[in-house]
Design a protein around this motif. Structure first.
Motif, PDB file in Angstrom:
ATOM      1  N   LEU A 380     -19.598  -9.110  21.148  1.00  0.00           N
ATOM      2  CA  LEU A 380     -21.000  -8.392  20.942  1.00  0.00           C
ATOM      3  C   LEU A 380     -20.904  -7.385  21.941  1.00  0.00           C
ATOM      4  O   LEU A 380     -21.590  -6.159  21.586  1.00  0.00           O
ATOM      5  CB  LEU A 380     -22.116  -9.352  21.268  1.00  0.00           C
ATOM      6  N   ARG A 381     -20.620  -7.445  23.051  1.00  0.00           N
ATOM      7  CA  ARG A 381     -20.947  -6.372  24.146  1.00  0.00           C
ATOM      8  C   ARG A 381     -19.877  -5.234  23.722  1.00  0.00           C
ATOM      9  O   ARG A 381     -20.566  -3.812  23.792  1.00  0.00           O
ATOM     10  CB  ARG A 381     -20.376  -6.710  25.546  1.00  0.00           C
ATOM     11  N   TYR A 382     -18.734  -5.557  23.347  1.00  0.00           N
ATOM     12  CA  TYR A 382     -17.878  -4.186  22.447  1.00  0.00           C
ATOM     13  C   TYR A 382     -18.580  -3.629  21.365  1.00  0.00           C
ATOM     14  O   TYR A 382     -18.658  -2.412  21.637  1.00  0.00           O
ATOM     15  CB  TYR A 382     -16.603  -4.892  22.370  1.00  0.00           C
ATOM     16  N   TYR A 383     -19.000  -4.158  20.431  1.00  0.00           N
ATOM     17  CA  TYR A 383     -19.515  -3.542  19.438  1.00  0.00           C
ATOM     18  C   TYR A 383     -20.821  -3.017  19.497  1.00  0.00           C
ATOM     19  O   TYR A 383     -20.870  -1.883  19.198  1.00  0.00           O
ATOM     20  CB  TYR A 383     -19.805  -4.500  18.022  1.00  0.00           C
ATOM     21  N   LEU A 384     -21.722  -3.397  20.425  1.00  0.00           N
ATOM     22  CA  LEU A 384     -23.032  -2.756  20.858  1.00  0.00           C
ATOM     23  C   LEU A 384     -22.634  -1.360  21.514  1.00  0.00           C
ATOM     24  O   LEU A 384     -23.288  -0.472  21.486  1.00  0.00           O
ATOM     25  CB  LEU A 384     -23.815  -3.706  21.849  1.00  0.00           C
ATOM     26  N   THR A 385     -21.686  -1.524  22.632  1.00  0.00           N
ATOM     27  CA  THR A 385     -21.376  -0.306  23.219  1.00  0.00           C
ATOM     28  C   THR A 385     -20.459   0.751  22.091  1.00  0.00           C
ATOM     29  O   THR A 385     -20.753   1.813  22.317  1.00  0.00           O
ATOM     30  CB  THR A 385     -20.151  -0.822  24.346  1.00  0.00           C
ATOM     31  N   LEU A 409     -10.314  -5.059  18.674  1.00  0.00           N
ATOM     32  CA  LEU A 409     -10.063  -5.963  19.423  1.00  0.00           C
ATOM     33  C   LEU A 409      -8.973  -6.878  19.234  1.00  0.00           C
ATOM     34  O   LEU A 409      -8.046  -7.223  20.041  1.00  0.00           O
ATOM     35  CB  LEU A 409     -11.345  -6.955  19.874  1.00  0.00           C
ATOM     36  N   VAL A 410      -8.853  -7.631  18.058  1.00  0.00           N
ATOM     37  CA  VAL A 410      -7.711  -8.157  17.604  1.00  0.00           C
ATOM     38  C   VAL A 410      -6.576  -7.494  17.334  1.00  0.00           C
ATOM     39  O   VAL A 410      -5.509  -7.606  18.237  1.00  0.00           O
ATOM     40  CB  VAL A 410      -8.065  -8.973  16.412  1.00  0.00           C
TER      41      VAL A 410
END
Length: 721
Positions: A380-385, A409-410
């Protein structure tokens, strides 16, 4: 230290001059759960910046806390059939835990209901009042004789003058969405007694912002015009150009901080005044808890104060609170990197309409249900950023969330780390292989140089509050690692070892570089994905100390011959069924809220529809001269909440037009918009400004205005027929 010691108005502090950092995130109202749009706006960006500063070993304090005053709290209490105190005691710990579960690393998460905050706010008010920085203004406000109390806007109901809804509040009609004031309501009644209120004289203390226009203009529009975000400066300019007015700092309420002067019985500090002082009281509490001195963080000019907020809080943190700080002898913010709004699946996030993703729901659905669920906190942190609304509104979609996780990420970051570990265990006995300098080729040197250069690039972006771009650079470095490994193909070389044992040295070089890159990625990703960085440290068998920023870019973070643990997958794929379930959940919640709203309206008279006007003939219509114009400038009309003064380019000339659309559009958002203008309307003076034309607008069922404009841009002055 006195409140004026070592203080100036200067906030231009270069990194070399800064001795300490004070970072704040806007205090969330403790009247309900907070959604991921809030997280993306003011809390995640601040956390990324703070984690970076800590890695740089800076003296930094990160403060926040619950905003527990204002009418929102007792109103929620009424909805839940309880007390205001019960509401804040219910939601404060939930919000605090939500932030912790998502990795938001406050040094303190305080409360504005705390005695220390009340004491601090009252001292602040007293200081300004004693210095003559406030003024008392008498006015008439609605008063409930039966309840014996003055009424806040939300405690007054009446008939909406726009749509005829009989239960509109004194600040807004919840049927058509029109912004109101109590004086606009037809047949107003008190929600406390059900009786018609009377007008009664009252006095309040005001902060005369108009006295500080020149300082604000110099400080924001000149000193910070190049280092603050354009949207922030633009909104401030609009307010200043429109003329600042005195703003009340007290209210007639029984929930809040009592005004500490004689003759102010029954009055509390207005929530907008006491809430930002919460940053100061939180710092005080942090200092008490850690045996520190809080004063240097608020009085010394070698402190860098940065407020992280959403765009709806820009005015409070760039204009109002800085004036308060300046008058109180404190430093003022060095930057306010406000974000725009984040929408959800094609619509604006709204808890009341069920169109939102609460942090609590995400945690329960994705983190608590899964062993090692903190990985999904980082997702979630990654996508929101990645979609951060740093310069314009952005949009969260569950498909985008899935793609960011699976594709980036994967497949990129996680894939590189996993391959490096698997091949190290398979081809180098689970240990960091040596590097054979004489055999390093151009491909090796390019990868080494990329590792060395990446930290400086990422660091610069973080210092400029460009978190989206900084995170991209970390993923880009992992992508280069995958490309490097593909070029070197150590698995192919391994098949030839029986005949060419010397190839082991090339394998060693490749995997040595890949493992050093992995260690660097742990350092660089830590501000963004702290749970992932911690998991990588475990695999690398190193301590947290390695995450110090000065280690980034080094090629000797892992010693030759050091044994590493077996690889673990850093991320898992998100399946289509999971995304489908979330979309269905969102739609169901929205439908349930809509059904509840319809049920509530069934006993309410239907909205008043304006009748068709008297019939005209074509010759009457032909008299109208309508042209396409382009808005080239927009500012607020002083002392007029509803009016904007526009400069409209009509091709043959630019005209001044005053339009009553300020409640629907921010001035900075409509510059460049094309509109339809009646250009042969007789001039009319409005608030002393001659308006030469009328802009055509359409109003939807909710009372929201929309421009009548062409589908695609055309030349200004084009006729409309």
């Amino acid at each position: 230290m006195s409140t004026t010691e070592n203080n100036t108005d200067t906030t231009t502090n270069s990194p070399s001059a800064v001795k300490r950092y004070l970072i704040t995130s806007a205090l969330p109202y403790a009247n309900g759960l907070k959604h991921i749009g809030h997280l993306a706006g003011a809390y995640l960006p601040a956390d990324i910046y703070v984690r970076y500063l800590r890695a740089r070993q800076r003296d930094v304090v990160f403060v926040c806390g619950s905003d527990e005053h204002g009418t929102a709290i007792p109103i929620q209490a009424a909805k839940e059939g309880t007390t205001a105190r019960s509401i804040i005691d219910k939601y404060h710990p939930i919000i605090q835990q939500n932030f912790a579960d998502l990795g938001i690393s406050f040094d303190i998460y305080h409360r504005t209901s705390a005695p220390l905050h009340h004491e601090t706010s009252q001292e602040f008010f007293t200081h300004l009042n004693n210095n003559g920085d406030l003024e008392i203004i008498d006015s008439e406000q609605y008063f409930d004789e039966e309840a014996n109390t003055f009424l806040a806007d939300r405690y007054i109901k009446g008939t909406c003058p726009n749509c005829g809804y009989e239960n509109a509040f004194g600040d807004q009609c919840e049927r058509c969405g029109t912004s109101l004031s109590p004086d606009m309501l037809i047949n107003p009644v008190s929600t406390l007694s059900g009786k018609a209120p009377i007008k009664k004289a009252t006095k309040h203390w005001y902060l005369p912002l108009n006295r500080h226009e020149q300082w604000l203009r110099e400080w924001i529009l000149e000193e910070h015009k190049n280092d603050w975000r354009t949207s922030v400066v633009g909104q401030c300019k609009s307010w200043i150009d429109g003329g600042l007015q005195p703003r009340a700092v007290t209210r007639d309420l029984d929930w809040g901080i009592q005004v500490p002067v004689a003759g102010a019985e029954g009055k509390v500090l207005y929530v907008w005044f006491d809430a930002p002082i919460g940053y100061i009281s939180a710092t005080k509490q942090w200092a008490l808890d850690n045996d520190k001195d809080w004063k240097p963080y608020w009085y010394n000019t070698d402190t860098k104060l940065v407020h992280f907020v959403g765009k709806d809080n820009i005015v409070f943190h760039c204009i109002i609170f800085p004036v308060m700080l300046k008058l109180h002898g404190n430093i003022v913010p060095a930057n306010v990197p406000a974000n725009e709004f984040m929408n959800l699946e094609g619509d604006k996030m709204s808890t009341s309409r069920g169109w939102s993703i609460e942090m609590d729901d995400y945690i329960n659905d994705w983190i608590k249900k899964e062993n090692g669920g903190s990985q999904l906190a980082d997702t979630l942190r990654y996508y929101l950023t990645a979609i951060a609304p740093e310069s314009k509104d952005s949009e969260f979609t569950w498909k985008g969330f899935q793609d960011a996780n699976n594709s980036e990420l994967v497949n990129i970051f996680g894939n590189f780390v996993n391959r490096a570990f698997v091949l190290m265990h398979k081809l180098c006995n689970g240990k960091v292989p040596p590097v054979h300098t004489a055999l390093l080729d151009e491909t090796d040197e390019q990868m080494i140089e990329a590792i060395k250069q990446a930290p400086r690039k990422i660091e610069q972006l973080l210092e400029e509050y460009k978190f989206r771009d900084a995170q991209f650079e970390v993923i880009e470095l992992a992508r280069k690692g995958n490309q490097y490994m593909q070029k070197k193909e150590p698995w192919i070389l391994a098949k030839k070892l029986a005949e060419q044992p010397e190839l082991q040295q090339q394998i060693d070089n490749c995997l040595h570089i890949c493992l050093q890159l992995t260690a660097n990625l742990a350092i660089l990703i830590n501000p963004f994905l702290p749970f992932t960085a911690k998991k990588m440290l475990g695999m690398l068998k190193v301590v947290d100390k390695m995450l110090v920023w000065e280690n980034a870019g080094k090629l000797k973070l892992l010693s030759v011959g050091y044994s590493l643990r077996a690889p673990e997958l850093l991320f898992r794929k998100i399946e289509d069924e999971e995304v489908k379930a979330q979309i269905e959940k969102l739609q169901a919640a929205s439908s349930a809220k809509a059904t509840a709203a319809v049920t509530a309206l069934e006993t309410v008279p239907a909205a008043v529809t304006a009748p068709v006007k008297q019939e005209i003939v074509y010759d009457d219509f032909a008299k109208l001269d309508m042209r396409i114009g382009t808005i080239v400038e927009a500012v607020k009309v002083p002392k007029a909440d509803k009016l904007l003064q526009l400069q409209v380019d009509l091709g043959f000339e630019t005209r001044t037009i005053v339009s009553g659309i300020a409640m629907h559009f921010a001035p900075e958002d409509i510059v460049g918009k094309q509109v339809t203008v009646v250009v042969n309307l007789a001039p009319r003076k409005m608030r002393g400004i001659e308006s030469n034309g009328m802009i055509l607008m359409a109003e939807d069922a909710q009372g929201k205005l929309h421009f009548v404009n062409p589908e695609t841009a055309i030349n200004a002055g084009a006729g409309v027929s």
